[in-house]
Design a protein around this motif. Structure first.
Motif, mmCIF file in Angstrom:
data_model
loop_
_atom_site.group_PDB
_atom_site.id
_atom_site.type_symbol
_atom_site.label_atom_id
_atom_site.label_comp_id
_atom_site.label_asym_id
_atom_site.label_seq_id
_atom_site.Cartn_x
_atom_site.Cartn_y
_atom_site.Cartn_z
ATOM 1 N N TYR A 76 0.845 -1.200 0.000
ATOM 2 C CA TYR A 76 0.000 0.000 0.000
ATOM 3 C C TYR A 76 0.879 1.248 0.000
ATOM 4 O O TYR A 76 0.628 2.201 -0.750
ATOM 5 N N PHE A 77 1.936 1.234 0.797
ATOM 6 C CA PHE A 77 2.846 2.376 0.850
ATOM 7 C C PHE A 77 3.672 2.486 -0.426
ATOM 8 O O PHE A 77 3.946 3.586 -0.914
ATOM 9 N N VAL A 78 4.060 1.350 -0.970
ATOM 10 C CA VAL A 78 4.818 1.342 -2.228
ATOM 11 C C VAL A 78 3.970 1.926 -3.353
ATOM 12 O O VAL A 78 4.450 2.742 -4.158
ATOM 13 N N ARG A 79 2.699 1.522 -3.390
ATOM 14 C CA ARG A 79 1.801 1.967 -4.467
ATOM 15 C C ARG A 79 1.650 3.491 -4.477
ATOM 16 O O ARG A 79 1.611 4.117 -5.543
ATOM 17 N N TYR A 80 1.582 4.092 -3.305
ATOM 18 C CA TYR A 80 1.394 5.538 -3.245
ATOM 19 C C TYR A 80 2.708 6.320 -3.347
ATOM 20 O O TYR A 80 2.704 7.502 -3.694
ATOM 21 N N ALA A 81 3.829 5.680 -3.043
ATOM 22 C CA ALA A 81 5.113 6.384 -3.126
ATOM 23 C C ALA A 81 5.582 6.543 -4.567
ATOM 24 O O ALA A 81 6.188 7.560 -4.924
ATOM 25 N N TYR A 82 5.285 5.567 -5.407
ATOM 26 C CA TYR A 82 5.799 5.592 -6.781
ATOM 27 C C TYR A 82 5.365 6.823 -7.593
ATOM 28 O O TYR A 82 6.184 7.428 -8.283
ATOM 29 N N PRO A 83 4.091 7.228 -7.583
ATOM 30 C CA PRO A 83 3.709 8.390 -8.389
ATOM 31 C C PRO A 83 4.453 9.679 -8.013
ATOM 32 O O PRO A 83 4.843 10.456 -8.897
ATOM 33 N N GLU A 84 4.668 9.903 -6.727
ATOM 34 C CA GLU A 84 5.408 11.096 -6.308
ATOM 35 C C GLU A 84 6.874 10.991 -6.714
ATOM 36 O O GLU A 84 7.489 11.970 -7.144
ATOM 37 N N LYS A 85 7.425 9.804 -6.598
ATOM 38 C CA LYS A 85 8.805 9.586 -7.030
ATOM 39 C C LYS A 85 8.933 9.847 -8.530
ATOM 40 O O LYS A 85 9.903 10.466 -8.998
ATOM 41 N N ALA A 86 7.938 9.400 -9.297
ATOM 42 C CA ALA A 86 7.944 9.624 -10.742
ATOM 43 C C ALA A 86 7.812 11.104 -11.078
ATOM 44 O O ALA A 86 8.489 11.619 -11.975
ATOM 45 N N ARG A 87 6.936 11.811 -10.359
ATOM 46 C CA ARG A 87 6.745 13.243 -10.612
ATOM 47 C C ARG A 87 8.054 14.015 -10.422
ATOM 48 O O ARG A 87 8.436 14.832 -11.264
ATOM 49 N N LEU A 88 8.751 13.737 -9.341
ATOM 50 C CA LEU A 88 10.011 14.426 -9.069
ATOM 51 C C LEU A 88 11.073 14.050 -10.105
ATOM 52 O O LEU A 88 11.876 14.895 -10.508
ATOM 53 N N TYR A 89 11.068 12.801 -10.531
ATOM 54 C CA TYR A 89 12.018 12.347 -11.548
ATOM 55 C C TYR A 89 11.795 13.080 -12.867
ATOM 56 O O TYR A 89 12.746 13.523 -13.529
ATOM 57 N N LYS A 150 12.570 11.886 -22.897
ATOM 58 C CA LYS A 150 13.326 11.946 -24.147
ATOM 59 C C LYS A 150 12.502 12.556 -25.274
ATOM 60 O O LYS A 150 13.019 13.306 -26.121
ATOM 61 N N GLY A 151 11.198 12.266 -25.299
ATOM 62 C CA GLY A 151 10.375 12.717 -26.416
ATOM 63 C C GLY A 151 9.608 13.997 -26.188
ATOM 64 O O GLY A 151 8.787 14.385 -27.023
ATOM 65 N N ARG A 152 9.836 14.662 -25.072
ATOM 66 C CA ARG A 152 9.045 15.843 -24.725
ATOM 67 C C ARG A 152 9.083 16.930 -25.802
ATOM 68 O O ARG A 152 8.063 17.506 -26.155
ATOM 69 N N LYS A 153 10.268 17.211 -26.340
ATOM 70 C CA LYS A 153 10.396 18.311 -27.294
ATOM 71 C C LYS A 153 9.697 17.999 -28.606
ATOM 72 O O LYS A 153 9.158 18.887 -29.272
ATOM 73 N N ALA A 154 9.694 16.716 -28.978
ATOM 74 C CA ALA A 154 9.100 16.344 -30.264
ATOM 75 C C ALA A 154 7.581 16.204 -30.166
ATOM 76 O O ALA A 154 6.849 16.779 -30.982
ATOM 77 N N SER A 155 7.131 15.460 -29.196
ATOM 78 C CA SER A 155 5.685 15.241 -29.079
ATOM 79 C C SER A 155 5.310 15.093 -27.606
ATOM 80 O O SER A 155 5.144 13.985 -27.112
ATOM 81 N N PRO A 156 5.229 16.199 -26.904
ATOM 82 C CA PRO A 156 4.935 16.134 -25.465
ATOM 83 C C PRO A 156 3.586 15.494 -25.181
ATOM 84 O O PRO A 156 2.611 15.714 -25.876
ATOM 85 N N SER A 157 3.550 14.690 -24.135
ATOM 86 C CA SER A 157 2.322 14.020 -23.710
ATOM 87 C C SER A 157 1.948 14.504 -22.328
ATOM 88 O O SER A 157 2.803 14.812 -21.511
ATOM 89 N N SER A 158 0.661 14.580 -22.087
ATOM 90 C CA SER A 158 0.214 15.023 -20.762
ATOM 91 C C SER A 158 -0.476 13.905 -19.999
ATOM 92 O O SER A 158 -1.117 14.161 -18.986
ATOM 93 N N VAL A 159 -0.324 12.670 -20.470
ATOM 94 C CA VAL A 159 -1.048 11.565 -19.834
ATOM 95 C C VAL A 159 -0.114 10.478 -19.319
ATOM 96 O O VAL A 159 -0.565 9.396 -18.964
ATOM 97 N N TRP A 160 1.191 10.762 -19.245
ATOM 98 C CA TRP A 160 2.126 9.728 -18.807
ATOM 99 C C TRP A 160 1.780 9.208 -17.408
ATOM 100 O O TRP A 160 1.930 8.022 -17.122
#
Length: 367
Positions: A76-89, A150-160
Motif C-alpha cells: 500500500y505504501f509502495v503503491r502511493y510512493a511511486y507516483p510522487e517519485k515519478a513526478r520528481l524524476y 526523451k520525447g518531450r520536445k518532439a511530441s509532449p504528452s500530458s497523460v504519462w
C-alpha cells in the motif's frame, strides 16, 4: 599451473570459511530488552526493504499502544510512493533517482495523506499464491518515464502519469476505498498512528549538530531532512527507546565483511582472524564514522527494524534486528544481532517516536 593455483586458493578459502563459521557459532545472546512485535516477513524479489522495515515498526507501535496485532500492507505504501517519485524524476528531467529504494519517511508521508491498509485489504499483487516480484514493475515504469522525458520536445504528452497509474494497478492492484469498513485515513486514526509523532535522526560532522539537513544518500529521493545528533547522543536515543519499549527503524550498511545474516551477527572485530567469536571490538569515533560515510564505505544499503537489546558472554551489547528476508535464510528465525560498534559505524539513520527521545536531547533539537 594457474588453474591449479586457483583451485588451491579456492580450497583454502573454503577451509577458512568453515573454520570461521565454527567460531561464529560460539556467540551467545542473552536478552536485555525484547519488544513484542509481529512475525518476520519476506520482501521477496523487491527492493522495498524501506516499506517492510517501517511497516513492521508501525505494527509494533500499534501493539505498544495496546492495539491489536495486525498484518499491514507494505505494498500500500509502495503503491502511493511511486507516483510522487515519478513526478520528481520527471520534473528533474530524469536527473533524479527513480528506483525501488526509499526511506522510512516515505511510508509516513503515505500514512499522513492516504492512511493505512491491511494486507487483507491490499495484498499488493494479483496472485497472492505467488511471492512478490517487482523486476518488471520497476523497469516498466522507468522505460515509460525515460521515453516521456526523451520525447518531450518532439511530441509532449500530458497523460504519462495515467499510464503509470495503470501499470501500478496492473501489477499491484487497485487501492481499496475502505479498510475494515473505514477509509484508510480513518483506519490509521483508529490504530493510533499519527505520522507527525515520528522523527528521523542521524549523526554526521559535516553538518552542525542539533540542526536538520537533507541527508545526502541516493534513496532520500524526496530530499527529506534528518535531525543531526552527536554520535554519543544518537546511541543514547537508541538505548533509551529500547529500555522504554519503543522500537525503531534502522537504515544502514549491510555490505561489510563482518555482517552475516546467515550467521545472525554483525560486528567490527579487533582481531579479524577470530571471526565472529565473542571478542573485543574496535572503538568507533565520530571521525571514523564520518570517514566511512564520505568514502562510501558505509552506505544506506538496507532498512531493518530494531526490536531489542542483548548481550554476549563478554557483556558486549547487540541490537536485536528484525530483517525482511524471511525466516529460512539463516540468522535466528529471520533476526540477527548487530553489535554496538557496528551500530556506531554503520547506522546511517533511524526513525523513532518522539517520546522515545530523552527530554534534554529533544530540547536541544527544538522538538
Amino acid at each position: 599451473m594457474k588453474k591449479l593455483q586457483l583451485l588451491m586458493l579456492a580450497g583454502a578459502i573454503a577451509f577458512g570459511a568453515t573454520a570461521q563459521e565454527e567460531q561464529k557459532s560460539t556467540i551467545e545472546f542473552t536478552p536485555v530488552h525484547d519488544i513484542k512485535t509481529t512475525p518476520v516477513k519476506s520482501q521477496d524479489r523487491t527492493g522495498t526493504c524501506w516499506s517492510y522495515a517501517t511497516t513492521s515498526f508501525l505494527e509494533t507501535e500499534i501493539i505498544r499502544q495496546n492495539g491489536p496485532e495486525l498484518n499491514l500492507s507494505e505494498m500500500y505504501f509502495v503503491r502511493y510512493a511511486y507516483p510522487e517519485k515519478a513526478r520528481l524524476y520527471v520534473m528533474a528531467h530524469g536527473k533524479g533517482n527513480f528506483s525501488e529504494g526509499g526511506q522510512a519517511h516515505d511510508v509516513m508521508k503515505v500514512v499522513a495523506e492516504h492512511g493505512i491498509a491491511t494486507e487483507e485489504a491490499y495484498p499488493g499483487r494479483r496472485d497472492v499464491s505467488k511471492p512478490h516480484n517487482h523486476s518488471e514493475l520497476a523497469s516498466s515504469q522507468k522505460v515509460l518515464l525515460d521515453n516521456y522525458i526523451k520525447g518531450r520536445k518532439a511530441s509532449p504528452s500530458s497523460v504519462w502519469y495515467k499510464v503509470q497509474d495503470a501499470i501500478l494497478d496492473i501489477y499491484l492492484g487497485e487501492v481499496p476505498a475502505q479498510v475494515d469498513g473505514k477509509t484508510p485515513q480513518d483506519y490509521a486514526k483508529e490504530v493510533k498512528i499519527d505520522a507527525d509523532n515520528y522523527i528521523e535522526l542521524t549523526s554526521y560532522t559535516h553538518h552542525p549538530y542539533y540542526t536538520a539537513f537533507n541527508l545526502e544518500v541516493p534513496d532520500n529521493w524526496s530530499d527529506d531532512f534528518y535531525y543531526n545528533l552527536p554520535l554519543k547522543e544518537l546511541m543514547v536515543v537508541m538505548d533509551n527507546a529500547l529500555a522504554n519499549n519503543y522500537s525503531f527503524v534502522w537504515d544502514g550498511d549491510v555490505s561489510e565483511k563482518f555482517f552475516s545474516h546467515k550467521l545472525g551477527a554483525a560486528i567490527i572485530p579487533v582481531d579479524e582472524e577470530k571471526g565472529f567469536a565473542p571478542q573485543e571490538e574496535k572503538e568507533i569515533t565520530p571521525e571514523l564514522r564520518q570517514e566511512a560515510f564520505l568514502s562510501w564505505q558505509s552506505t544506506d544499503d538496507h532498512l531493518m527494524h530494531i526490536t531489542g537489546l542483548s548481550k554476549d558472554q563478554n557483556g558486549t551489547a547487540y541490537y536485536k534486528t528484525k530483517n525482511s528476508w524471511g525466516t529460512n535464510r539463516g540468522g535466528y528465525d529471520g533476526y540477527l544481532y548487530m553489535s554496538e560498534s557496528y551500530m556506531r559505524q554503520h547506522t546511517v539513520a533511524i526513525m523513532v517516536h518522539k517520546d522515545a527521545i530523552p527530554k534534554a536531547i529533544r530540547k536541544n533539537l527544538g522538538i
